[in-house]
Design an enzyme around this catalytic site. Structure first.
Site, PDB file in Angstrom:
ATOM      1  N   CYS A   1       0.824  -1.200   0.000  1.00  0.00           N
ATOM      2  CA  CYS A   1       0.000   0.000   0.000  1.00  0.00           C
ATOM      3  C   CYS A   1       0.864   1.259   0.000  1.00  0.00           C
ATOM      4  O   CYS A   1       1.335   1.697   1.046  1.00  0.00           O
ATOM      5  CB  CYS A   1      -0.915  -0.030   1.223  1.00  0.00           C
ATOM      6  SG  CYS A   1      -1.829   1.485   1.426  1.00  0.00           S
TER       7      CYS A   1
ATOM      8  N   CYS B   1      -0.417   4.153   2.151  1.00  0.00           N
ATOM      9  CA  CYS B   1      -0.177   4.053   3.590  1.00  0.00           C
ATOM     10  C   CYS B   1       1.292   4.338   3.912  1.00  0.00           C
ATOM     11  O   CYS B   1       1.590   4.974   4.903  1.00  0.00           O
ATOM     12  CB  CYS B   1      -0.470   2.645   4.112  1.00  0.00           C
ATOM     13  SG  CYS B   1      -1.951   1.906   3.452  1.00  0.00           S
ATOM     14  N   ASP B   2       2.201   3.815   3.088  1.00  0.00           N
ATOM     15  CA  ASP B   2       3.604   3.763   3.491  1.00  0.00           C
ATOM     16  C   ASP B   2       4.565   4.585   2.641  1.00  0.00           C
ATOM     17  O   ASP B   2       5.743   4.674   2.967  1.00  0.00           O
ATOM     18  CB  ASP B   2       4.067   2.290   3.492  1.00  0.00           C
ATOM     19  CG  ASP B   2       3.193   1.450   4.416  1.00  0.00           C
ATOM     20  OD1 ASP B   2       2.806   1.966   5.472  1.00  0.00           O
ATOM     21  OD2 ASP B   2       2.889   0.295   4.078  1.00  0.00           O
TER      22      ASP B   2
END
Ligand code: NDP
Length: 309
Positions: free
Chosen positions: A135, A138-139
């Site tokens: 992801c 997200c990261d």
């Protein structure tokens, strides 16, 4: 056990489930949604959604889901923020468990969506959360001014590669063939981006590091030649699989585990159980098509309840 029998129990809180909840709630059916621990589905890990009608300037995935959930709540949807552990669809009322709490319902809408697939490398598991991610949204921000690789050739890989250019020094797209399957507009953007390099006909074979990822080993699928590349992050974007393990043996699924729905409807093999969104759709897999089938599921369900109660 709570003796209440719910009219409609909706499992899963992505665009499909929430749209079903809006329609069911507005039809006065007082739906209960088991929304899971990771609320909102795949759009929670997406950035700009540019193709959802009604947002000419685009909308962030998590914002879209927050708004949709609010809309479902406004009409009276009730939420349980846990995962379903077990179901029994063998007789009515249907039974659904959240840990050891049992819920009963006259009808169920399944909208548990799909999850990211991984390559299956041992080192991928070792470094998950330590430089390996599925992801970028997200990261991605952890990789400011670093080198990252992304594996895959579909729209997700293109979208994530472009997103990663906001942070990373360089983004390497690793694809096993010599052609992307993603839509042309996304491919053109990726090919034109100065921070993106594409490795065609290449497979990621190993991820190396100490506590964090430090390098990767890739293999050319045509020459068989292997090479090591310094790398700080690895993003896997090779598709998804349906979240249907708790329904195994309870309902008909295809070979890949997607729930079978009857032609032009959301009816499943179990009368009174409906399915909407990516859990039954491996073809379109869009937020808008998921929302559309969520609407269909609520209408199918409402009519079925009228005829069967
Ligand atoms: P896709 O199934 O479209 O693509 C998966 C990619 O991963 C393919 O290029 C495939 O290679 C590659 N792949 C699969 N398994 C492996 C493996 N074991 N090793 C190496 N590579 C592998 O998945 P996506 O998640 O990209 O997209 C899913 C759907 O969602 C699509 O319909 C897509 O159009 C849509 N989507 C739309 C977006 C948008 O419109 N904004 C954004 C994101 C997704 P190969 O091509 O060789 O099979």
């Amino acid at each position: 056990m709570d003796k209440t029998i719910e009219n409609i129990l909706i499992i899963g809180s992505g665009p499909a489930g929430l749209t079903a909840a809006i329609y069911a709630a507005r039809a006065n059916l007082n739906p209960l949604m088991i929304e899971g621990e990771e609320v909102g589905g795949q759009l929670m890990t997406t950035t700009d959604v540019e193709n959802y009608p009604g947002f000419p300037d685009g909308v962030m995935g998590p914002d879209l889901m927050t708004l949709t959930r609010k809309q479902a709540e406004r009409f009276g949807t009730r939420f349980v923020s846990s995962n379903v552990s077990k179901v029994d669809f063998s007789s009515r009322p249907f039974k659904v468990w959240v840990s050891d709490k049992e819920y009963q319902a006259n009808a169920v809408i399944i909208s548990t969506g799909a999850s990211a697939t991984y390559l299956g490398l041992e080192s991928e598991k070792t470094f998950l959360g330590k430089g390996v991610s599925a992801c970028a949204t997200c990261d991605g921000a952890f990789f400011r001014n670093m080198n990252v690789a992304i594996v895959g050739g579909g729209d997700t890989a293109m979208e994530e590669a472009l997103f990663l250019t906001r942070f990373a020094k360089k983004v390497m797209v690793i694809h096993r063939r010599d052609e992307f399957r993603a839509s042309k507009i996304m491919v053109d953007r990726v090919k034109a981006h100065e921070k993106i390099e594409i490795l065609w006909n290449t497979q990621l074979v190993e991820i190396l590091g100490d506590t964090l990822v430090k390098s990767i080993k890739v293999k050319n699928t045509q020459s068989g030649e292997e090479q090591g590349l310094p790398m700080d992050g690895v993003f896997i974007a090779i598709g998804h699989r349906p979240n249907t393990s708790i329904f195994k043996g309870q309902i008909e699924m295809n070979d890949q585990g997607y729930i079978e729905t009857k032609s032009k409807s959301t009816y499943t093999s179990v009368d009174g159980v409906f399915a909407a969104g990516d859990v039954q759709d491996h073809v379109y897999r869009q937020a808008i098509s998921a929302a559309g089938t969520g609407c269909m599921a609520a209408i199918d369900c409402e009519r079925w309840l009228t005829e069967n109660s």
